[in-house]
Design a protein around this motif. Structure first.
Motif, PDB file in Angstrom:
ATOM      1  N   ARG A  82      28.872 -18.390  43.580  1.00  0.00           N
ATOM      2  CA  ARG A  82      29.800 -18.215  42.452  1.00  0.00           C
ATOM      3  C   ARG A  82      31.178 -18.779  42.778  1.00  0.00           C
ATOM      4  O   ARG A  82      31.808 -19.446  41.946  1.00  0.00           O
ATOM      5  CB  ARG A  82      29.910 -16.728  42.068  1.00  0.00           C
ATOM      6  CG  ARG A  82      28.663 -16.231  41.364  1.00  0.00           C
ATOM      7  CD  ARG A  82      28.697 -14.758  40.983  1.00  0.00           C
ATOM      8  NE  ARG A  82      27.537 -14.475  40.129  1.00  0.00           N
ATOM      9  CZ  ARG A  82      27.574 -14.469  38.810  1.00  0.00           C
ATOM     10  NH1 ARG A  82      28.703 -14.704  38.171  1.00  0.00           N
ATOM     11  NH2 ARG A  82      26.487 -14.237  38.107  1.00  0.00           N
ATOM     12  N   GLN A  86      32.951 -22.103  40.863  1.00  0.00           N
ATOM     13  CA  GLN A  86      34.266 -22.037  40.213  1.00  0.00           C
ATOM     14  C   GLN A  86      35.220 -23.074  40.796  1.00  0.00           C
ATOM     15  O   GLN A  86      35.970 -23.735  40.066  1.00  0.00           O
ATOM     16  CB  GLN A  86      34.861 -20.621  40.358  1.00  0.00           C
ATOM     17  CG  GLN A  86      34.032 -19.510  39.732  1.00  0.00           C
ATOM     18  CD  GLN A  86      34.026 -19.535  38.198  1.00  0.00           C
ATOM     19  OE1 GLN A  86      34.660 -20.378  37.579  1.00  0.00           O
ATOM     20  NE2 GLN A  86      33.282 -18.618  37.587  1.00  0.00           N
ATOM     21  N   VAL A 541      31.066 -24.030  33.236  1.00  0.00           N
ATOM     22  CA  VAL A 541      30.255 -23.122  34.052  1.00  0.00           C
ATOM     23  C   VAL A 541      29.349 -22.333  33.114  1.00  0.00           C
ATOM     24  O   VAL A 541      29.818 -21.778  32.115  1.00  0.00           O
ATOM     25  CB  VAL A 541      31.155 -22.175  34.867  1.00  0.00           C
ATOM     26  CG1 VAL A 541      30.313 -21.140  35.613  1.00  0.00           C
ATOM     27  CG2 VAL A 541      32.018 -22.969  35.843  1.00  0.00           C
ATOM     28  N   GLU A 542      28.054 -22.301  33.425  1.00  0.00           N
ATOM     29  CA  GLU A 542      27.085 -21.579  32.600  1.00  0.00           C
ATOM     30  C   GLU A 542      26.248 -20.662  33.469  1.00  0.00           C
ATOM     31  O   GLU A 542      25.801 -21.061  34.549  1.00  0.00           O
ATOM     32  CB  GLU A 542      26.125 -22.565  31.902  1.00  0.00           C
ATOM     33  CG  GLU A 542      26.608 -23.075  30.579  1.00  0.00           C
ATOM     34  CD  GLU A 542      25.543 -23.883  29.846  1.00  0.00           C
ATOM     35  OE1 GLU A 542      24.373 -23.897  30.286  1.00  0.00           O
ATOM     36  OE2 GLU A 542      25.902 -24.521  28.841  1.00  0.00           O
ATOM     37  N   GLU A 543      26.025 -19.448  33.002  1.00  0.00           N
ATOM     38  CA  GLU A 543      25.097 -18.537  33.696  1.00  0.00           C
ATOM     39  C   GLU A 543      23.707 -18.750  33.114  1.00  0.00           C
ATOM     40  O   GLU A 543      23.538 -18.776  31.896  1.00  0.00           O
ATOM     41  CB  GLU A 543      25.532 -17.084  33.534  1.00  0.00           C
ATOM     42  CG  GLU A 543      24.697 -16.137  34.385  1.00  0.00           C
ATOM     43  CD  GLU A 543      25.451 -14.882  34.781  1.00  0.00           C
ATOM     44  OE1 GLU A 543      25.096 -14.276  35.798  1.00  0.00           O
ATOM     45  OE2 GLU A 543      26.399 -14.517  34.073  1.00  0.00           O
ATOM     46  N   THR A 563      19.695 -14.236  37.754  1.00  0.00           N
ATOM     47  CA  THR A 563      20.671 -15.071  37.063  1.00  0.00           C
ATOM     48  C   THR A 563      21.607 -15.696  38.089  1.00  0.00           C
ATOM     49  O   THR A 563      21.824 -15.134  39.162  1.00  0.00           O
ATOM     50  CB  THR A 563      21.493 -14.263  36.047  1.00  0.00           C
ATOM     51  OG1 THR A 563      22.216 -13.248  36.752  1.00  0.00           O
ATOM     52  CG2 THR A 563      20.597 -13.624  34.998  1.00  0.00           C
ATOM     53  N   TYR A 564      22.137 -16.850  37.751  1.00  0.00           N
ATOM     54  CA  TYR A 564      23.086 -17.521  38.649  1.00  0.00           C
ATOM     55  C   TYR A 564      23.938 -18.489  37.843  1.00  0.00           C
ATOM     56  O   TYR A 564      23.611 -18.857  36.708  1.00  0.00           O
ATOM     57  CB  TYR A 564      22.349 -18.251  39.787  1.00  0.00           C
ATOM     58  CG  TYR A 564      21.325 -19.268  39.347  1.00  0.00           C
ATOM     59  CD1 TYR A 564      21.636 -20.630  39.289  1.00  0.00           C
ATOM     60  CD2 TYR A 564      20.022 -18.870  39.005  1.00  0.00           C
ATOM     61  CE1 TYR A 564      20.685 -21.559  38.900  1.00  0.00           C
ATOM     62  CE2 TYR A 564      19.074 -19.799  38.624  1.00  0.00           C
ATOM     63  CZ  TYR A 564      19.407 -21.141  38.570  1.00  0.00           C
ATOM     64  OH  TYR A 564      18.467 -22.069  38.175  1.00  0.00           O
ATOM     65  N   LEU A 565      25.055 -18.884  38.449  1.00  0.00           N
ATOM     66  CA  LEU A 565      25.973 -19.810  37.789  1.00  0.00           C
ATOM     67  C   LEU A 565      25.583 -21.251  38.079  1.00  0.00           C
ATOM     68  O   LEU A 565      25.159 -21.584  39.188  1.00  0.00           O
ATOM     69  CB  LEU A 565      27.407 -19.579  38.265  1.00  0.00           C
ATOM     70  CG  LEU A 565      28.062 -18.244  37.910  1.00  0.00           C
ATOM     71  CD1 LEU A 565      29.528 -18.259  38.330  1.00  0.00           C
ATOM     72  CD2 LEU A 565      27.942 -17.924  36.429  1.00  0.00           C
ATOM     73  N   THR A 566      25.745 -22.106  37.082  1.00  0.00           N
ATOM     74  CA  THR A 566      25.552 -23.539  37.243  1.00  0.00           C
ATOM     75  C   THR A 566      26.785 -24.254  36.700  1.00  0.00           C
ATOM     76  O   THR A 566      27.573 -23.686  35.935  1.00  0.00           O
ATOM     77  CB  THR A 566      24.329 -24.048  36.467  1.00  0.00           C
ATOM     78  OG1 THR A 566      24.536 -23.792  35.068  1.00  0.00           O
ATOM     79  CG2 THR A 566      23.053 -23.369  36.928  1.00  0.00           C
TER      80      THR A 566
END
Length: 614
Positions: A82, A86, A541-543, A563-566
Motif C-alpha cells: 500500500r 501510494q 489507485v484502485e482497490e 483485496t489489494y491496491l493497484t
C-alpha cells in the motif's frame, strides 16, 4: 527504432520493488522515473503502450524484515504494498497495471512457466550445497552472503555473482563467506533443488544477445560476459514463503518453494495477463507478448541485469523449446524476448549507495510531501544515474530547481503569458514573421525530432538537454525582442502581437516536449495557455479483489477474495502528442499563477529536517 505515428505495440516492463520497506529516491531513479518518461513519450508518439510492474513479495528479505517488526510476512507485504503504491502513483508513474506477486493469477502463471520448462527438460534435479543461518536454521539467499571472489579477489562479491568481474558464483565458492543479515558464517548443507539448465540454453541465448547491438554498452558487455561461465542455476529454495513447486512430492512440502527471482521476472507476463482480465479483454495481453513486431523494454538498476538478460530470456527460450534439448510450445505460446534491457547505474548519497538499513536514505514519501513530484522527476532525468553512478546532493538539487526549472522554464511561461494577457487578453494574431521569429520556431520544430530520437533510445539526459536548450533560446529571443518596449509604442502593435504569438507557440512546443518529464507541470501550462481538458493523464489507485479461478497446486496459496491496491489509468483520452500544437489566436488568457516555486538556497547547505546534510 520505429518511427512515430504508428499503432505499434510497446511493452514497458519496470523492475518490481521489494515490499520489505518504503521506497527511497535511489529506487525510483533506477527504475521508476526513466520507465515512465519512456512510456509517456511512446504514448505521445501514437504507440499502443502497456506498462506493468508490481511489488515483489517473496524471498528471505521479507521474512527478515517481518521478524524485525514482529509481524507476519503477509502483514508486512500488505502494508508496504500500500505504501509503495501510494508513493509511485504520487510520483505520477503511469502504470497500466501495478500489482503484486502474491496474487492467484501470478501463482498460476509462474507454475505454468515452471511446468513448461520442466516438461521440456530445462529443469534438472541436483543435490547442492545450501547456505543455512546457524542461529535461525533459515536458508540464506545467495544475495545475502558476501565474501571474497575466488576468481578476481574482490572482497565484496555476492553469493550469486561478483559485480567486479561479472562472473556467476555459488555461495559455497566464496572465500570467507559471511551473512549480510547478522555477520555470522553460513553453514553449508546438502539439499536437492531444481536447476535451470543454462548450459543447454547457452547457444540460444548467445544467438539472441549478439543481435542486441543498440543496447547501452555497459549492459551489453556485462550480458555477453555472463555467457562465458554458464552453469545450472537453482530455481528453488529451502524456504517456507513463496510459490509452491508444481511437481508431485514437492508441491505439498511447506519448506520448498520457487526461487524469488524465478517468479519475480515472470511478473511482467503475469501482470500483463492480469491487466487483460481486468480490462475485460482476457486475450489482449497476447498483442504484447506473442506479436513479433511488439517492442519490449525492461527498466531496472544495474544489479539486476543478470536476471533480465540471462535468467528471464533463458526461461522464455526453454518454455518455447528453443534450447539444445528442444521441446514443445506450451499453453501461453511462444513469448517475445526483450527488445532492450535498459539498466541505470546507482544514485548515491555522499558517495554511498542509498540504503535504508544503513540510514543512507531519502524516502520518496517525504520528498513528495515537501517538493512534489516534478522537481524529483526533473533531477533524475537531467542529473540521474543513466550511464554512471551519480551522487545526490541537496546543493545540486536546489541549483537545478532554481536555475533551470524556476528561472528557466517557469520564468519563460509566466513572462510570456503575463505579457500576452496584459496587452491582448488573449492569444494575439501574428503579422509578418522576421528571420529571428522563423529561427526560434524552426529550432523548436527540429527539437521534436532530435529529442524524440533520443527518448526512443532511452537517452533521457540527451533529450532533456536538447529541450532545455530551446527554453534558453526562447528566453534569449524575448530578451532580444524586448516586447515590454514594443508595448509602449502604438505603431509597434502588430510586431508586439507577432513576438508574443511566437513566444506562446514555443512555450506550447516546449511544454509538449517536457510532458514526459514533468507531467503535472505540463497540465498546468496547458491550462495557462487557455486550453481545457486533460493534457497529461495521471495514474489512479484502485482497490481490487483477487477473485478469479485458477488451477493452483501446493500449500500456502493466496486466499481467494483478498483485496489489494493497484495503480492503473486511462491514458488513451489525454490530449498530449509529440508534435507541434498550434496556438490559436483569440484563445482567452488569464493572468498566470507562479508555476514552479523557488527553493531557499539554505536548503542546499542544510538539507531538510528529515534528511539533513551530514
Amino acid at each position: 527504432m520505429t518511427s512515430p505515428e504508428t499503432n505499434q505495440n510497446v511493452l514497458v516492463c519496470v523492475a518490481w520493488p521489494y515490499a520489505n520497506g518504503p521506497r527511497h529516491i535511489g529506487h525510483v531513479a533506477g527504475f521508476g522515473v526513466p520507465s515512465d518518461v519512456f512510456a509517456r513519450y511512446q504514448r505521445m508518439s501514437g504507440k499502443n503502450v502497456l506498462m506493468v510492474s508490481g511489488t515483489d513479495e517473496h524471498g528471505t528479505p521479507l521474512l527478515v524484515q517481518a521478524d524485525k517488526e514482529g509481524v507476519t510476512v503477509k502483514e508486512l507485504a500488505d502494508r508496504y504494498n500500500r505504501q509503495i503504491v501510494q508513493d509511485l502513483a504520487g510520483l505520477g508513474l503511469s502504470y497500466d497495471l501495478f500489482t503484486r506477486t502474491t496474487t492467484r493469477n501470478h501463482y498460476a502463471v509462474v507454475q505454468e512457466l515452471f511446468r513448461g520448462l520442466n516438461d521440456n527438460g530445462y529443469m534438472v534435479r541436483e543435490t547442492t550445497q545450501g547456505a543455512i543461518s546457524p542461529s535461525t536454521g533459515r536458508t540464506l539467499p545467495d544475495r545475502y552472503i558476501e565474501g571474497t571472489c575466488p576468481i578476481c579477489g574482490a572482497t565484496d562479491a555476492r553469493g550469486d555473482q561478483c559485480d567486479t568481474c561479472g562472473n556467476q558464483l555459488d555461495p559455497a565458492d566464496l572465500i570467507n563467506p559471511v551473512s549480510k543479515i547478522n555477520g555470522e558464517t553460513p553453514k553449508f548443507v546438502e539439499t536437492e533443488h531444481f536447476m535451470l539448465d543454462l548450459p543447454a540454453l547457452h547457444d540460444a541465448l548467445e544467438q539472441w544477445l549478439t543481435t542486441r547491438a543498440d543496447w547501452r554498452p555497459n549492459v551489453l558487455k556485462f550480458s555477453l560476459n555472463l555467457l562465458e561461465d554458464m552453469r545450472p542455476r537453482a530455481m528453488t529454495r529451502d524456504i517456507d514463503w513463496g510459490i509452491p513447486i508444481p511437481v508431485e512430492d514437492w508441491q505439498d512440502n511447506p519448506s520448498k518453494k520457487l526461487y524469488v527471482w524465478f517468479d519475480a521476472v515472470i511478473g511482467y507476463l503475469s501482470a500483463s495477463i492480469e491487466w487483460a482480465h481486468r480490462t475485460g479483454d482476457p486475450e489482449a495481453w497476447k498483442e504484447f507478448w506473442q506479436d513479433p513486431a511488439t517492442e519490449g523494454y525492461y527498466f531496472m538498476g544495474k544489479d539486476n541485469i543478470t536476471f533480465h538478460s540471462q535468467i528471464w530470456p533463458a526461461e522464455l527460450l526453454g518454455y518455447a523449446g528453443k534450447g539444445s534439448k528442444g521441446g514443445e510450445v506450451h499453453e501461453l505460446g511462444e513469448l517475445n524476448l526483450p527488445t532492450e534491457v535498459v539498466s541505470s547505474e546507482f544514485l548515491t548519497m555522499s558517495g554511498s549507495k542509498f540504503s535504508s538499513s544503513k540510514g543512507v536514505v531519502i524516502y520518496v514519501k517525504d520528498f513528495l510531501e515537501e517538493f512534489g513530484p516534478d522537481p524529483l522527476r526533473y533531477f533524475i532525468a537531467v542529473a540521474g544515474p543513466e550511464n554512471n553512478d551519480t551522487d545526490f546532493t541537496w546543493d545540486e538539487f536546489v541549483r537545478r530547481v532554481n536555475n533551470e526549472l524556476a528561472n528557466g522554464w517557469g520564468n519563460l511561461v509566466n513572462r510570456t503569458v503575463s505579457m500576452a494577457h496584459k496587452n491582448f487578453g488573449q492569444v494575439p494574431a501574428p503579422g509578418t514573421l522576421e528571420e529571428s521569429d522563423e529561427r526560434i520556431l524552426e529550432l523548436a520544430a527540429e527539437t521534436f525530432t532530435t529529442a524524440g530520437e533520443a527518448l526512443g533510445k532511452a537517452h533521457f539526459k540527451s533529450a532533456i538537454t536538447k529541450i532545455m536548450h530551446v527554453v534558453g533560446e526562447a528566453n534569449a529571443y524575448i530578451a532580444e525582442q524586448e516586447p515590454w518596449k514594443l508595448a509602449k509604442d502604438d505603431t509597434q502593435r502588430e510586431r508586439l502581437a507577432t513576438v508574443l504569438w511566437i513566444a506562446l507557440q514555443v512555450v506550447s512546443d516546449c511544454n509538449a516536449m517536457l510532458t514526459p518529464f514533468l507531467p503535472h507541470t505540463a497540465q498546468k501550462v496547458h491550462e495557462t495557455l487557455g486550453r481545457t481538458g486533460v493534457w497529461a493523464a495521471e495514474p489512479r489507485v484502485e482497490e481490487v479483489v483477487d477473485d478469479a479461478d485458477y488451477n493452483l497446486v501446493g500449500v500456502g496459496l493466496p486466499e481467494k477474495g483478498q483485496t489489494y491496491l493497484t495503480i492503473t489509468g486511462d491514458y488513451t483520452q489525454q490530449q498530449a502528442v509529440w508534435k507541434r500544437v498550434e496556438v490559436t489566436p483569440g484563445t482567452e488568457l488569464s493572468k498566470p499563477q507562479p508555476l514552479i516555486a523557488k527553493l531557499d538556497p539554505e536548503l542546499g547547505e542544510t538539507g531538510p529536517e528529515w534528511a539533513p546534510v551530514q
